[in-house]
Design a protein around this motif. Structure first.
Motif, PDB file in Angstrom:
ATOM      1  N   HIS A 218     100.731 -67.325 -88.380  1.00  9.66           N
ATOM      2  CA  HIS A 218     101.651 -68.306 -88.770  1.00  9.66           C
ATOM      3  C   HIS A 218     102.121 -68.059 -90.249  1.00  9.66           C
ATOM      4  O   HIS A 218     103.213 -68.318 -90.485  1.00  9.66           O
ATOM      5  CB  HIS A 218     101.211 -69.337 -88.292  1.00  9.66           C
ATOM      6  CG  HIS A 218     101.127 -70.090 -87.114  1.00  9.66           C
ATOM      7  ND1 HIS A 218     102.253 -69.982 -86.312  1.00  9.66           N
ATOM      8  CD2 HIS A 218     100.336 -70.501 -86.350  1.00  9.66           C
ATOM      9  CE1 HIS A 218     101.861 -70.736 -85.045  1.00  9.66           C
ATOM     10  NE2 HIS A 218     100.830 -70.617 -84.911  1.00  9.66           N
ATOM     11  N   MET A 260     105.799 -70.117 -86.654  1.00 13.65           N
ATOM     12  CA  MET A 260     106.484 -70.481 -85.450  1.00 13.65           C
ATOM     13  C   MET A 260     107.235 -71.630 -85.389  1.00 13.65           C
ATOM     14  O   MET A 260     106.750 -72.586 -86.129  1.00 13.65           O
ATOM     15  CB  MET A 260     105.247 -70.685 -84.234  1.00 13.65           C
ATOM     16  CG  MET A 260     105.476 -71.013 -82.746  1.00 13.65           C
ATOM     17  SD  MET A 260     104.190 -70.958 -81.628  1.00 13.65           S
ATOM     18  CE  MET A 260     105.022 -71.543 -80.060  1.00 13.65           C
ATOM     19  N   ILE A 298     100.028 -87.798 -82.328  1.00 14.50           N
ATOM     20  CA  ILE A 298      99.877 -86.953 -81.103  1.00 14.50           C
ATOM     21  C   ILE A 298      98.921 -85.851 -81.130  1.00 14.50           C
ATOM     22  O   ILE A 298      99.336 -84.961 -82.032  1.00 14.50           O
ATOM     23  CB  ILE A 298     101.377 -86.635 -80.738  1.00 14.50           C
ATOM     24  CG1 ILE A 298     102.480 -87.938 -80.529  1.00 14.50           C
ATOM     25  CG2 ILE A 298     101.448 -85.717 -79.229  1.00 14.50           C
ATOM     26  CD1 ILE A 298     103.980 -87.523 -80.542  1.00 14.50           C
ATOM     27  N   THR A 335      95.340 -86.483 -75.915  1.00 12.27           N
ATOM     28  CA  THR A 335      95.451 -85.570 -74.587  1.00 12.27           C
ATOM     29  C   THR A 335      93.832 -85.018 -74.429  1.00 12.27           C
ATOM     30  O   THR A 335      93.662 -84.517 -75.300  1.00 12.27           O
ATOM     31  CB  THR A 335      96.471 -84.666 -74.593  1.00 12.27           C
ATOM     32  OG1 THR A 335      97.731 -85.226 -74.899  1.00 12.27           O
ATOM     33  CG2 THR A 335      96.555 -84.136 -73.272  1.00 12.27           C
ATOM     34  N   THR A 375      97.138 -91.102 -71.177  1.00 10.35           N
ATOM     35  CA  THR A 375      97.762 -90.294 -70.085  1.00 10.35           C
ATOM     36  C   THR A 375      98.993 -89.246 -70.675  1.00 10.35           C
ATOM     37  O   THR A 375      99.438 -89.444 -71.735  1.00 10.35           O
ATOM     38  CB  THR A 375      98.642 -91.385 -69.157  1.00 10.35           C
ATOM     39  OG1 THR A 375      99.380 -92.117 -70.029  1.00 10.35           O
ATOM     40  CG2 THR A 375      97.407 -92.273 -68.520  1.00 10.35           C
ATOM     41  N   TYR A 376      99.167 -88.263 -69.628  1.00 12.27           N
ATOM     42  CA  TYR A 376     100.254 -87.224 -70.422  1.00 12.27           C
ATOM     43  C   TYR A 376     101.563 -87.938 -70.122  1.00 12.27           C
ATOM     44  O   TYR A 376     101.977 -88.518 -69.383  1.00 12.27           O
ATOM     45  CB  TYR A 376     100.203 -86.048 -69.240  1.00 12.27           C
ATOM     46  CG  TYR A 376     100.910 -85.011 -69.734  1.00 12.27           C
ATOM     47  CD1 TYR A 376     100.255 -83.999 -70.551  1.00 12.27           C
ATOM     48  CD2 TYR A 376     101.998 -84.641 -69.175  1.00 12.27           C
ATOM     49  CE1 TYR A 376     100.862 -83.082 -71.284  1.00 12.27           C
ATOM     50  CE2 TYR A 376     102.709 -83.311 -69.794  1.00 12.27           C
ATOM     51  CZ  TYR A 376     102.201 -82.667 -70.797  1.00 12.27           C
ATOM     52  OH  TYR A 376     102.990 -81.742 -71.357  1.00 12.27           O
ATOM     53  N   LEU A 377     102.222 -87.610 -71.001  1.00  8.24           N
ATOM     54  CA  LEU A 377     103.604 -88.234 -71.276  1.00  8.24           C
ATOM     55  C   LEU A 377     104.810 -87.359 -70.801  1.00  8.24           C
ATOM     56  O   LEU A 377     104.548 -86.230 -71.191  1.00  8.24           O
ATOM     57  CB  LEU A 377     103.976 -88.845 -72.889  1.00  8.24           C
ATOM     58  CG  LEU A 377     102.999 -89.894 -73.300  1.00  8.24           C
ATOM     59  CD1 LEU A 377     103.693 -90.370 -74.475  1.00  8.24           C
ATOM     60  CD2 LEU A 377     103.262 -91.102 -72.304  1.00  8.24           C
ATOM     61  N   VAL A 404     103.255 -80.386 -83.410  1.00  5.01           N
ATOM     62  CA  VAL A 404     103.688 -81.751 -83.151  1.00  5.01           C
ATOM     63  C   VAL A 404     104.522 -82.459 -84.441  1.00  5.01           C
ATOM     64  O   VAL A 404     105.388 -83.092 -84.285  1.00  5.01           O
ATOM     65  CB  VAL A 404     102.566 -82.986 -83.260  1.00  5.01           C
ATOM     66  CG1 VAL A 404     102.985 -84.248 -83.194  1.00  5.01           C
ATOM     67  CG2 VAL A 404     101.856 -82.410 -81.743  1.00  5.01           C
TER      68      VAL A 404
HETATM   69  C1  GDG Z   1      97.581 -74.100 -81.058  1.00  2.35           C
HETATM   70  C2  GDG Z   1      97.364 -73.931 -82.594  1.00  2.35           C
HETATM   71  C3  GDG Z   1      99.732 -74.086 -83.143  1.00  2.35           C
HETATM   72  C4  GDG Z   1     100.367 -83.180 -76.376  1.00  2.35           C
HETATM   73  N1  GDG Z   1     100.269 -84.308 -75.559  1.00  2.35           N
HETATM   74  C5  GDG Z   1     101.288 -84.339 -74.805  1.00  2.35           C
HETATM   75  C6  GDG Z   1     102.205 -83.236 -75.010  1.00  2.35           C
HETATM   76  N2  GDG Z   1     101.588 -82.579 -76.013  1.00  2.35           N
HETATM   77  C7  GDG Z   1     101.806 -81.287 -76.828  1.00  2.35           C
HETATM   78  C8  GDG Z   1     102.675 -81.503 -78.146  1.00  2.35           C
HETATM   79  C9  GDG Z   1     102.524 -80.032 -78.616  1.00  2.35           C
HETATM   80  C10 GDG Z   1     101.372 -79.561 -78.107  1.00  2.35           C
HETATM   81  O1  GDG Z   1     100.988 -80.347 -76.892  1.00  2.35           O
HETATM   82  C11 GDG Z   1     100.098 -79.289 -79.010  1.00  2.35           C
HETATM   83  O2  GDG Z   1     100.734 -78.295 -79.917  1.00  2.35           O
HETATM   84  P1  GDG Z   1      99.750 -78.285 -81.474  1.00  2.35           P
HETATM   85  O3  GDG Z   1     100.645 -77.131 -82.089  1.00  2.35           O
HETATM   86  O4  GDG Z   1      99.967 -79.415 -82.196  1.00  2.35           O
HETATM   87  O5  GDG Z   1      98.264 -77.778 -81.099  1.00  2.35           O
HETATM   88  P2  GDG Z   1      97.392 -76.754 -80.098  1.00  2.35           P
HETATM   89  O6  GDG Z   1      97.358 -77.037 -78.704  1.00  2.35           O
HETATM   90  O7  GDG Z   1      96.031 -76.891 -80.879  1.00  2.35           O
HETATM   91  O8  GDG Z   1      97.974 -75.256 -80.378  1.00  2.35           O
HETATM   92  C12 GDG Z   1      98.328 -74.735 -83.289  1.00  2.35           C
HETATM   93  C13 GDG Z   1     100.011 -73.837 -81.806  1.00  2.35           C
HETATM   94  O9  GDG Z   1      98.872 -73.227 -81.166  1.00  2.35           O
HETATM   95  C14 GDG Z   1     101.055 -72.779 -81.326  1.00  2.35           C
HETATM   96  O10 GDG Z   1     100.831 -71.581 -82.003  1.00  2.35           O
HETATM   97  O11 GDG Z   1     100.586 -74.717 -83.747  1.00  2.35           O
HETATM   98  O12 GDG Z   1      98.025 -74.794 -84.488  1.00  2.35           O
HETATM   99  O13 GDG Z   1      95.917 -74.862 -82.444  1.00  2.35           O
HETATM  100  O14 GDG Z   1     103.688 -79.320 -77.970  1.00  2.35           O
HETATM  101  O15 GDG Z   1     103.855 -81.860 -77.955  1.00  2.35           O
HETATM  102  N3  GDG Z   1     103.291 -82.792 -74.438  1.00  2.35           N
HETATM  103  C15 GDG Z   1     103.677 -83.723 -73.627  1.00  2.35           C
HETATM  104  N4  GDG Z   1     102.914 -84.708 -73.203  1.00  2.35           N
HETATM  105  C16 GDG Z   1     101.978 -85.225 -73.762  1.00  2.35           C
HETATM  106  O16 GDG Z   1     101.149 -86.117 -73.464  1.00  2.35           O
HETATM  107  N5  GDG Z   1     104.888 -83.533 -72.896  1.00  2.35           N
END
Ligand code: GDG
Length: 505
Positions: A218, A260, A298, A335, A375-377, A404
């Motif tokens: 990144h 990203m 989130i 989540t 809960t998942y949104l 996020v």
């Molecule tokens: C890895 C890296 C890097 C969460 N709850 C709900 C929901 N989410 C979605 C969020 C977001 C995703 O989950 C989490 O993304 P992050 O980037 O915060 O974290 P990681 O899962 O750890 O991802 C991270 C990423 O890869 C990409 O390279 O940024 O650093 O650790 O998109 O919105 N989505 C919905 N309902 C929920 O309840 N629809």
């Protein structure tokens, strides 16, 4: 998709037209499961990389190789474990790799998530190493590599996703030779060499990754850490520190930062979709009075995301600035994640306990300080929440990027919100000058920055949010993909062309 980004990805797709594109990821884009009536249903990608990549791969007619983890996955695949997707109008091939219970336990929960995940985030205390984890990780990487090799067509271009596949590129290279173009994106941080040198498989991991033509992270700091590790631990690697390339066993790996982005247009559409009254209904459902500001967090429930640190800062704020009692509610969307791993279950218990304590300490008959949603949104509900919350708190102790933060900004259609962002998120490299910056471990300053964010005048909020929105729009998901594809393809040119065309680090 914004116009120029649209064009960028279209141009790259033209260049990919004659190539055999193969994506490799642990998670699959479509998952078949049995519903209660015994009928087969399909889960589709929602949000993030998989959802963004799916329409692109649809246009390449390529192959996506991933773990088939759905209980009906085998019912729909042919004798090469392949199924055409999207199911209603197939345009590319999903080839599934089958993992048995001990593969999942040792490759996925073991080496990937109990060794590499904490190690790369610099949280060595959470590393739980067992020999069998790495043995199985190597075998599963071999399985995926064999699946890649027997899928290869003319002019192949293989794109590996993430830390689940550090060894697979080398296995593919050994079997398929130099003609295959290999690219990998590492979605989590790369740690400093003082941390990485404690990993028993340090050299094997580095050699595996150095079979790629392009290795993406990144932000530049992770690239620098990776090159430092190579310098220390792979004596026969030849590093060009100006060009950020490494030559080893006849392969030259270009190491680059590609921050990203998110699909800003789709998020804005979701954020605009909720009916009038959505926010009033949300407040009513969760008992949040209309005159109370809302802060939102989130996260996957993961120890890297800094949730206990955030709760400590909020507790400090309510303690030292009593004017925020009955004036601020914090909504934690958590989540559940990787609950098979003890550290994750423990985190869940700690977070529940902290929230209960804070609510007990400050709550009144008319006001609950913290509301937890587990809960998942739907995307509409999630981005509606982002749109209307007064501030978002993103406080990881370490995080590759953190989508996020970018999603909150993309959903801020009215430009009234404030982003509070940890300096340890990769996203801070892009947004840290304009967001309200915090160090999650410095509770007192974190609390005072929350006060600052909540008290920020409307015109300053708007100015800052407009600047943040301009950044996330120009560096969105489509432009990120286009940049990686373009850079990888350029590396396939004769040497004199590639040297001048690849952007400097
Ligand atoms: C890895 C890296 C890097 C969460 N709850 C709900 C929901 N989410 C979605 C969020 C977001 C995703 O989950 C989490 O993304 P992050 O980037 O915060 O974290 P990681 O899962 O750890 O991802 C991270 C990423 O890869 C990409 O390279 O940024 O650093 O650790 O998109 O919105 N989505 C919905 N309902 C929920 O309840 N629809």
């Amino acid at each position: 998709m914004a116009g120029s980004q649209d064009q960028a990805i279209d141009d790259v797709l033209d260049s990919l037209a004659d190539r055999d594109v193969i994506v490799v990821s642990n998670r699959q884009p479509y998952r078949h499961t049995f519903d209660e009536a015994g009928d087969i249903t399909v889960d589709r990608p929602a949000g993030g990389l998989t959802a963004g990549l799916d329409p692109v791969i649809q246009q390449t007619n390529g192959t996506w190789i991933a773990w088939g983890d759905g209980d009906a996955d085998r019912q729909v695949t042919d004798d090469t474990d392949a199924v055409g997707v999207p199911p209603e109008d197939p345009s590319y091939t999903l080839r599934r790799v089958w993992l048995d219970e001990s593969d999942v336990a040792d490759y996925y929960y073991g080496y990937s998530n109990r060794v590499l995940w904490p190690l790369c985030h610099g949280l060595e205390a959470n590393v739980a190493y067992e020999d069998r984890y790495f043995e199985r990780y190597r075998e599963v990487n071999r399985t995926f590599a064999s699946r890649v090799v027997d899928t290869l067509g003319e002019d192949p271009f293989v794109w590996f996703q993430d830390y689940h596949f550090a060894l697979a590129p080398q296995f593919v290279r050994e079997q398929a030779g130099d003609d295959v173009l290999l690219s990998q994106f590492w979605h989590i941080p790369w740690p400093e060499r003082e941390v990485f040198r404690d990993c028993p498989q340090q050299e094997a991991l580095l050699r595996g990754l150095l079979a790629n033509d392009l290795l993406g992270f990144h932000i530049p700091r992770y690239c620098g850490n990776f090159l430092d590790c190579v310098a220390l631990l792979v004596p026969d690697a030849d590093i060009d520190w100006e060009a950020w390339t490494v030559r080893l066993n006849g392969t030259e790996t270009t190491v680059r930062a590609f921050p990203m982005g998110v699909d800003t247009e789709t998020i804005a559409e979701h954020a605009a979709a909720p009916e009038n009254g959505f926010w009033d209904d949300f407040r009513t459902e969760h008992g949040i009075p209309t005159d109370v500001q809302v802060a939102v967090g989130i996260d996957r429930l993961d120890y890297t995301k800094g949730i206990p640190e955030r709760l400590a800062a909020l507790e400090r704020l309510w303690e030292t600035e009593p004017n925020w009692r009955e004036a601020l509610t914090y909504v934690q969307k958590a989540t559940p994640s990787r609950t098979e791993i003890p550290e994750y279950r423990e985190l869940g218990r700690d977070v529940d306990r902290d929230i209960a304590r804070i609510n007990e300490r400050f709550g009144t008959d008319d006001w609950q300080p913290i509301v937890e949603i587990d809960t998942y949104l739907s995307e509409e509900a999630l981005y509606g929440l982002c749109r209307y919350s007064d501030i978002a708190i993103v406080s990881p102790v370490a995080d590759g990027m953190n989508l996020v933060a970018l999603e909150y900004i993309s959903a801020q259609l009215d430009e009234t919100g404030v982003l509070v962002l940890s300096e340890h998120a990769g996203a801070h490299d892009l947004l840290g000058d304009v967001a309200v910056s915090i160090d999650p471990s410095d509770t007192a300053t974190f609390a005072s920055r929350l006060d600052l964010a909540l008290s920020m005048p409307a015109d300053e909020r708007r100015d800052r949010m407009a600047a943040l929105r301009s950044t996330v729009t120009t560096t969105d998901l489509q432009s990120w993909m286009a940049d990686i594809f373009r850079t990888t393809l350029t590396l396939d040119q004769p040497e004199d062309v590639s040297a001048s065309d690849v952007k400097s680090p």
